[in-house]
Scaffold this active site. Sequence first.
Site, PDB file in Angstrom:
ATOM      1  N   VAL A  58       0.805  -1.215   0.000  1.00  0.00           N
ATOM      2  CA  VAL A  58       0.000   0.000   0.000  1.00  0.00           C
ATOM      3  C   VAL A  58       0.843   1.271   0.000  1.00  0.00           C
ATOM      4  CG1 VAL A  58      -0.212   0.290   2.512  1.00  0.00           C
ATOM      5  CG2 VAL A  58      -2.107   0.976   1.023  1.00  0.00           C
ATOM      6  N   TYR A  59       2.120   1.198   0.353  1.00  0.00           N
ATOM      7  CA  TYR A  59       2.953   2.397   0.380  1.00  0.00           C
ATOM      8  C   TYR A  59       3.126   2.946  -1.041  1.00  0.00           C
ATOM      9  CZ  TYR A  59       4.383   0.836   5.091  1.00  0.00           C
ATOM     10  OH  TYR A  59       4.408   0.427   6.403  1.00  0.00           O
ATOM     11  N   SER A  60       2.635   4.147  -1.228  1.00  0.00           N
ATOM     12  CA  SER A  60       2.672   4.810  -2.543  1.00  0.00           C
ATOM     13  C   SER A  60       2.061   3.928  -3.633  1.00  0.00           C
ATOM     14  CB  SER A  60       4.105   5.205  -2.918  1.00  0.00           C
ATOM     15  OG  SER A  60       4.569   6.235  -2.074  1.00  0.00           O
ATOM     16  N   GLY A  61       1.057   3.135  -3.250  1.00  0.00           N
ATOM     17  CA  GLY A  61       0.340   2.320  -4.233  1.00  0.00           C
ATOM     18  C   GLY A  61       1.227   1.336  -4.975  1.00  0.00           C
TER      19      GLY A  61
END
Length: 336
Positions: A58-61
């Site tokens: 989920v970090y920066s998609g």
Amino acid sequence: MQYAKLGNTGLTVSRICLGCMSYGDGKWREWTVGVDEAREHFAAAFDAGVNFFDTADVYSGGVSEEITGRWLNQMGSRDDIVLATKVNGPMGKGPNRRGLSRKHILEACDNSLRRLKTDYIDLYQIHRWDFSTPIEETLDALDTLVHTGKVRYLGASSMAAWQFSKALYVAKEHGWQRFVAMQNHYNLIYREEEREMIPLCVDQGVGLIPWSPLARGFLEGDRKRDPGEGPTKRAQTDQMQKEMYFHDNDFEIAPIAQKIAKKHGVTPTQIACAWILQAPGVTAPIIGATKTHHLKQIFEAVDIKLDAEEVEALEKPYRPHPILGHEQPRAARMLR
């Protein structure tokens, strides 16, 4: 660098884990560091002997995983690297693009492997508890990943102690792979984990790899009562920091860290790192930064030894906090 076993396993990790949430394209969080600048961070980590790296889909998609995979593959040997990532957060608009269902876990793992450019993940963690999916379904799916060779070990992050205890029990009951690590919210400013989660993990041989171990830089002593006046872009715009670390009592701890830091000839943040490294059950705090020199300072903190009086002084001002870092069950929220 110093090294330790991850909980009750044979896996050896550096006592500092490089947290890779800081790396992205600026769309997810405006303070994230781009791919070129991130290269300096990974180079500094390898130079210091760090072999443990943590990110999440989920970090920066997904961009964080891409940057992490790029530099790890170019700079290190896969056999020498311990690579961790996480699953649960939303990765699209569809209802099955999030959570801990079997469908999402299996698909998310394949996507992480592709972005990280690797055949396996050393430590695959559930990012939070999923209230809408039976834990049996989640654990069965994770067990499948281990048996297919896509994952080596399993971990979890930030939940109630009763939830983690249930997960450990259910895994044992079914003969499934169990969680060997807990990535929990823990630092000098927030110590609620000492009540139940940490004793549980110590008892069960689960390694602690705390997130936000430095309270997002709060203990450096340069934070103002108005969180928008911080010294860096992240300090000025990090909404989670504003929500978690600006209670009146929190400001009593930073001056003590400053005093002890002066005695040792180091920074208050290094003292905060030294404190958590000596805390019971902690294997490796996860350290993220946006400045290379800040990382280098933390890598040096593994050699700082605090005496009993210094530890007592740092801990004495603490006052209880509300639960921060994970969602509480609805019944618990109603009782507050």
